[in-house]
Design a protein around this motif. Structure first.
Motif, mmCIF file in Angstrom:
data_model
loop_
_atom_site.group_PDB
_atom_site.id
_atom_site.type_symbol
_atom_site.label_atom_id
_atom_site.label_comp_id
_atom_site.label_asym_id
_atom_site.label_seq_id
_atom_site.Cartn_x
_atom_site.Cartn_y
_atom_site.Cartn_z
ATOM 1 N N ASN A 133 0.812 -1.219 0.000
ATOM 2 C CA ASN A 133 0.000 0.000 0.000
ATOM 3 C C ASN A 133 0.842 1.264 0.000
ATOM 4 O O ASN A 133 0.420 2.301 -0.523
ATOM 5 C CB ASN A 133 -0.932 0.020 1.215
ATOM 6 C CG ASN A 133 -1.963 -1.085 1.182
ATOM 7 O OD1 ASN A 133 -2.251 -1.660 0.138
ATOM 8 N ND2 ASN A 133 -2.522 -1.410 2.336
ATOM 9 N N THR A 134 2.027 1.195 0.611
ATOM 10 C CA THR A 134 2.883 2.380 0.709
ATOM 11 C C THR A 134 4.027 2.343 -0.309
ATOM 12 O O THR A 134 4.896 3.211 -0.291
ATOM 13 C CB THR A 134 3.467 2.507 2.137
ATOM 14 O OG1 THR A 134 4.238 1.334 2.439
ATOM 15 C CG2 THR A 134 2.358 2.673 3.164
ATOM 16 N N THR A 138 5.025 5.472 -2.440
ATOM 17 C CA THR A 138 5.742 6.511 -1.708
ATOM 18 C C THR A 138 7.182 6.098 -1.436
ATOM 19 O O THR A 138 8.121 6.857 -1.707
ATOM 20 C CB THR A 138 5.028 6.805 -0.378
ATOM 21 O OG1 THR A 138 3.687 7.199 -0.648
ATOM 22 C CG2 THR A 138 5.734 7.900 0.393
ATOM 23 N N THR A 176 5.785 9.167 -5.851
ATOM 24 C CA THR A 176 4.781 10.161 -5.491
ATOM 25 C C THR A 176 4.632 11.183 -6.612
ATOM 26 O O THR A 176 5.617 11.688 -7.154
ATOM 27 C CB THR A 176 5.177 10.875 -4.183
ATOM 28 O OG1 THR A 176 5.366 9.888 -3.169
ATOM 29 C CG2 THR A 176 4.110 11.867 -3.748
ATOM 30 N N GLU A 216 1.926 6.004 -8.508
ATOM 31 C CA GLU A 216 1.989 6.135 -7.054
ATOM 32 C C GLU A 216 1.078 5.111 -6.374
ATOM 33 O O GLU A 216 1.426 4.563 -5.333
ATOM 34 C CB GLU A 216 1.589 7.549 -6.636
ATOM 35 C CG GLU A 216 1.622 7.780 -5.144
ATOM 36 C CD GLU A 216 1.285 9.216 -4.752
ATOM 37 O OE1 GLU A 216 1.228 9.487 -3.541
ATOM 38 O OE2 GLU A 216 1.088 10.058 -5.659
ATOM 39 N N ASN A 217 -0.068 4.852 -6.954
ATOM 40 C CA ASN A 217 -1.063 3.973 -6.348
ATOM 41 C C ASN A 217 -1.281 2.724 -7.203
ATOM 42 O O ASN A 217 -0.861 2.655 -8.350
ATOM 43 C CB ASN A 217 -2.385 4.719 -6.165
ATOM 44 C CG ASN A 217 -2.219 5.935 -5.288
ATOM 45 O OD1 ASN A 217 -1.719 5.837 -4.174
ATOM 46 N ND2 ASN A 217 -2.632 7.098 -5.783
#
Length: 200
Positions: A117-118, A121, A126, A131-132
């Motif tokens: 999930n991170t 980043t 970012t 990013e996602n």
């Protein structure tokens, strides 16, 4: 190899590829695209430490997540056939719907999912289109990565990515028989195993 601007370096051109600091690689495509998409990619980084699926005495450890269960037949030598959970891209969303309280602190309660999930980043993505959307693969997807690991490794290396080692890698698929077991793939030989979710 997929680059920050969305362009791709084909397998045929990987051998001569050099990293452009103005258009860095973000991952290696590991599955075909359908409907005009770019396919699915594996990130260039892996966790610096071993991670659990869900530690003991957490909700995630003891919950039967029925919609992400999988079962399999076959072996590493003859090949595997899977039923149930095939696509891991929505598994975290499902886990959140079943355990909304526990997933609020994913770093503690669901370490492998928190890493995914991170990832955007921590990987420096970012503000980009990438990013996602990172996720922990299903056991089916993870086995596909293993089956193609040699060509994937070549591209990962050229893109400055990590090296597969002879370790177990978690999937997001839960064992159909036990609430507290999930599936892993041993990247030395490609064996599918199930194990306690608290194993690193």
């Amino acid at each position: 190899i997929i680059l920050t601007d969305g362009t791709k370096v084909s397998v045929a051109n990987v051998a001569t590829y050099t990293i452009d600091e103005n258009n860095k690689p973000i991952g290696v495509i590991v599955s075909a695209s359908y409907g005009g998409g770019t396919g699915k990619a594996i990130g260039l980084q892996k966790s610096a430490s071993t991670l659990k699926w869900a530690p003991e005495d957490t909700t995630g450890y003891n919950t039967n997540f029925t919609e992400i269960q999988a079962s399999y037949s076959g072996s590493s030598s003859s090949g595997y056939t899977f039923e149930g959970d095939i696509d891991g891209s929505d598994n975290w969303e499902y886990i959140c719907s079943i355990d909304p309280e526990g997933t609020q602190d994913a770093a503690t309660n669901y370490p492998i999912f928190n890493f995914a999930n991170t990832y955007g980043t921590t990987a420096g993505l970012t503000g980009t289109d990438y990013e996602n959307g990172w996720y922990v693969p299903s056991i089916t997807e993870l086995c596909e990565v293993y089956k193609n690991k040699e060509v994937i490794q070549t591209s990962l290396t050229k893109a400055g990515g990590f090296n597969f080692d002879e370790s177990y890698y978690w999937s997001s698929s839960q064992d159909v028989s036990y609430d507290f077991y999930a599936y892993l793939v041993f990247f030395s030989g490609g064996r599918v195993d199930d194990s306690y979710k608290y194993i690193n």
